[in-house]
Design a protein around this motif. Structure first.
Motif, mmCIF file in Angstrom:
data_model
loop_
_atom_site.group_PDB
_atom_site.id
_atom_site.type_symbol
_atom_site.label_atom_id
_atom_site.label_comp_id
_atom_site.label_asym_id
_atom_site.label_seq_id
_atom_site.Cartn_x
_atom_site.Cartn_y
_atom_site.Cartn_z
ATOM 1 N N LEU A 122 21.646 -7.757 4.013
ATOM 2 C CA LEU A 122 20.355 -8.001 3.360
ATOM 3 C C LEU A 122 19.376 -6.849 3.585
ATOM 4 O O LEU A 122 18.238 -6.912 3.143
ATOM 5 N N ALA A 123 19.833 -5.810 4.282
ATOM 6 C CA ALA A 123 18.949 -4.695 4.628
ATOM 7 C C ALA A 123 18.248 -4.066 3.426
ATOM 8 O O ALA A 123 17.067 -3.714 3.530
ATOM 9 N N PRO A 124 18.913 -3.854 2.287
ATOM 10 C CA PRO A 124 18.194 -3.267 1.141
ATOM 11 C C PRO A 124 16.954 -4.072 0.749
ATOM 12 O O PRO A 124 15.906 -3.499 0.437
ATOM 13 N N ILE A 125 17.053 -5.410 0.792
ATOM 14 C CA ILE A 125 15.902 -6.252 0.461
ATOM 15 C C ILE A 125 14.861 -6.171 1.570
ATOM 16 O O ILE A 125 13.658 -6.000 1.316
ATOM 17 N N GLY A 126 15.318 -6.282 2.828
ATOM 18 C CA GLY A 126 14.400 -6.237 3.947
ATOM 19 C C GLY A 126 13.669 -4.915 4.066
ATOM 20 O O GLY A 126 12.454 -4.878 4.280
ATOM 21 N N THR A 127 14.394 -3.809 3.903
ATOM 22 C CA THR A 127 13.757 -2.496 4.021
ATOM 23 C C THR A 127 12.766 -2.261 2.886
ATOM 24 O O THR A 127 11.689 -1.686 3.106
ATOM 25 N N GLY A 128 13.112 -2.703 1.695
ATOM 26 C CA GLY A 128 12.195 -2.556 0.570
ATOM 27 C C GLY A 128 10.889 -3.306 0.805
ATOM 28 O O GLY A 128 9.797 -2.788 0.565
ATOM 29 N N ALA A 129 11.003 -4.544 1.312
ATOM 30 C CA ALA A 129 9.804 -5.343 1.578
ATOM 31 C C ALA A 129 8.973 -4.741 2.702
ATOM 32 O O ALA A 129 7.743 -4.691 2.623
ATOM 33 N N LEU A 130 9.628 -4.245 3.732
ATOM 34 C CA LEU A 130 8.908 -3.692 4.881
ATOM 35 C C LEU A 130 8.163 -2.413 4.525
ATOM 36 O O LEU A 130 7.007 -2.229 4.905
ATOM 37 N N ILE A 131 8.825 -1.519 3.804
ATOM 38 C CA ILE A 131 8.144 -0.268 3.451
ATOM 39 C C ILE A 131 7.046 -0.539 2.432
ATOM 40 O O ILE A 131 5.992 0.105 2.435
ATOM 41 N N GLY A 132 7.268 -1.524 1.543
ATOM 42 C CA GLY A 132 6.234 -1.893 0.591
ATOM 43 C C GLY A 132 5.001 -2.446 1.293
ATOM 44 O O GLY A 132 3.863 -2.108 0.947
ATOM 45 N N HIS A 133 5.230 -3.279 2.309
ATOM 46 C CA HIS A 133 4.106 -3.824 3.079
ATOM 47 C C HIS A 133 3.377 -2.710 3.826
ATOM 48 O O HIS A 133 2.139 -2.716 3.916
ATOM 49 N N ALA A 134 4.130 -1.750 4.356
ATOM 50 C CA ALA A 134 3.508 -0.638 5.076
ATOM 51 C C ALA A 134 2.568 0.146 4.165
ATOM 52 O O ALA A 134 1.441 0.484 4.542
ATOM 53 N N VAL A 135 3.036 0.432 2.952
ATOM 54 C CA VAL A 135 2.231 1.208 2.015
ATOM 55 C C VAL A 135 0.986 0.434 1.593
ATOM 56 O O VAL A 135 -0.113 0.985 1.495
ATOM 57 N N SER A 136 1.141 -0.870 1.346
ATOM 58 C CA SER A 136 0.023 -1.652 0.810
ATOM 59 C C SER A 136 -0.983 -2.079 1.868
ATOM 60 O O SER A 136 -2.153 -2.287 1.561
ATOM 61 N N ASP A 137 -0.556 -2.195 3.124
ATOM 62 C CA ASP A 137 -1.423 -2.843 4.104
ATOM 63 C C ASP A 137 -1.852 -1.965 5.271
ATOM 64 O O ASP A 137 -2.918 -2.184 5.836
ATOM 65 N N TYR A 138 -1.050 -0.976 5.675
ATOM 66 C CA TYR A 138 -1.384 -0.239 6.885
ATOM 67 C C TYR A 138 -2.611 0.643 6.717
ATOM 68 O O TYR A 138 -3.263 0.988 7.688
#
Length: 478
Positions: A219-235
């Motif tokens: 499931l890493a492709p889904i998990g990594t996509g969500a994590l990097i997306g959250h980093a860009v939008s929220d950090y």
């Protein structure tokens, strides 16, 4: 099949559909979704985020939770099974000592890099960071942290704490789990025949855990996509501001460790540099986006065993230990540069003795605070040892998430590197597994059809060529 034949038959090359390509695709899609979510949240109050940002956050955190879920059963089953198998090895103690020595060697050179970058770039001079943001952390590092954390509070190594909303949260201490599992494994060996059913159950449990773990890794492709997306939008990358020079110094230091120190260590020990980084890519990339050495630990162990050729019996000890004590990013590069930043910010001159103390804390302190080691813990330990104001920690909190990504990527890469180097030097490195990973990539090497590698009785320090040759003839591959 050649490229021409693939074109004629209409088949897509394997490297375009493999696990690595899927992870990269997930990262790209995640970046795009992150920028969209950030644009959606531009007009919202500061503490609110768009529905897409919330979705990315939930999916990403759920994936990290799934990875952490497998840590306790993986450590318990793998370590007990490995201790039972290590009874065949006369030099197991020397393996453990060699592991700690290589942890210290890479930490030593990493902290030298941090000091060098801090002296050259002087990130604390001329900064416009607001002095009012200085604040002491709620907790600080202690030289007695190792003794405090190594003794288990209970048989499961669990700790409970009340959250601000009244809920009770459970957490586990990896170092305590490691100690508990080693004790149970040694006791099972000493018990003899009567413990054979227990060892059979733990070995069966390990097989089941590894199967479930592989499903989660898929499931890493889904998990990594969500994590990097959250980093860009929220950090909030615009939070760099006055601390941009410090962030740049940190990433330059981390890059030197990753691209100079680690390749030098690999080359010195006769390991292919490019081959190592190709195999460790899933670990490095997942560490970067999850910001959690603990969360990545199951992937680190799987890659180390099934792509690097490190025997399960040794990897199940070295990787969990490394996840608590081997942190070249958080415990070497970061505290060195951050300590120099704080000293420069407050106009405090450091002498030669102070630099020796920074080196000592980075090499020994991460072990002394094992179980509680983190970037803030190591920084407070360094500042208190040097006599620098702990309030300087508050100056750096605004950019913590941004630099933590790079620190964690270096941490987990170094953990896999140290285990591989020790296995190679001890003559227990499995070249067949390494070559299989080269041919089929991470997915092939970590696939479900692999067989377990066992440590043979070759003495530590024996001829590496003979040990590897003998192993290729006699070992059972994992």
């Amino acid at each position: 099949m050649s490229t021409t034949q693939e074109h004629r038959t209409g088949r897509i090359p394997g490297w375009l559909t493999g696990f690595g390509a899927q992870v990269i695709a997930g990262l790209v899609i995640g970046l795009i979704l992150g920028f969209i979510a950030r644009a959606q949240g531009a007009d919202l109050p500061e503490d609110d985020q768009s529905w897409l940002g919330t979705l990315l956050d939930e999916v990403g955190s759920t994936y990290v939770t799934l990875l952490k879920l497998m840590i306790p059963p993986l450590i318990i089953a793998a370590v007990i099974t490995s201790v039972a198998n290590l009874r065949k090895v006369a030099n197991a103690a020397r393996l453990a000592i060699s592991t700690l020595i290589w942890f210290a060697i890479t930490a030593f050179f990493s902290v030298l890099v941090g000091i060098g970058v801090g002296l050259v770039m002087k990130p604390g001079e001329g900064t416009s960071v607001d002095a009012s943001s200085a604040a002491e952390p709620s907790s600080s590092g202690s030289w007695l942290g190792f003794l405090e954390s190594i003794v288990p509070d209970n048989i499961l190594g669990l700790a409970a704490s009340a959250n601000s909303d009244g809920d009770i949260g459970l957490s586990f201490n990896v170092l305590q789990l490691l100690v508990i599992s080693i004790v149970l494994g040694v006791a099972a060996v000493k018990a003899g025949k009567s413990a054979e059913p227990f060892l059979a159950v733990t070995e069966s449990l390990l097989t089941v855990v590894q199967k479930v773990l592989w499903w989660i890794i898929r499931l890493a492709p889904i998990g990594t996509g969500a994590l990097i997306g959250h980093a860009v939008s929220d950090y909030g990358w615009d939070a760099l501001g006055s601390l941009g020079k410090f962030v740049l110094a940190i990433y330059i230091g981390l890059a030197i460790v990753m691209l100079v120190i680690y390749p030098a260590v690999l080359a010195f020990n006769g390991l292919p540099v490019i081959g190592f980084f190709r195999r460790v890519w899933p670990v490095t990339s997942l560490g970067f986006i999850t910001r959690s050495s603990m969360g990545v630990m199951p992937v680190t162990q799987r890659v180390t065993e099934r792509s690097m050729g490190v025997p399960t019996e040794y990897a199940s000890f070295a990787v969990p230990l490394g996840a608590t004590t081997k942190m070249d990013g958080c415990a070497a590069v970061y505290p060195a540069i951050a300590a120099l930043f704080v000293a420069q910010f407050y106009g405090i001159d450091l002498g030669f003795t102070d630099y020796l103390l920074i080196i000592f804390v980075s090499v020994i302190g991460s072990a002394a605070t094992a179980g509680t080691t983190g970037a803030t813990v190591m920084l407070t330990l360094t500042l208190s040892t040097l006599g620098l104001p702990l309030a300087g920690v508050g100056l750096l909190l605004a950019i913590e998430p941004i630099i933590d990504m790079g620190r964690t990527a270096v941490n987990v890469t170094g953990q896999s590197l140290a285990a591989t180097v020790v296995a190679k030097r001890a003559g227990i490195w499995d070249r067949e597994i390494w070559d299989a990973a080269q041919e089929g990539g991470f997915e092939s090497a970590a696939g479900e059809d692999s067989h377990r590698a066992h440590i043979d009785q070759e003495p530590v320090g024996a001829s590496e060529e003979n040990a590897v040759t003998d192993r290729a003839d006699s070992s059972v591959r994992s």
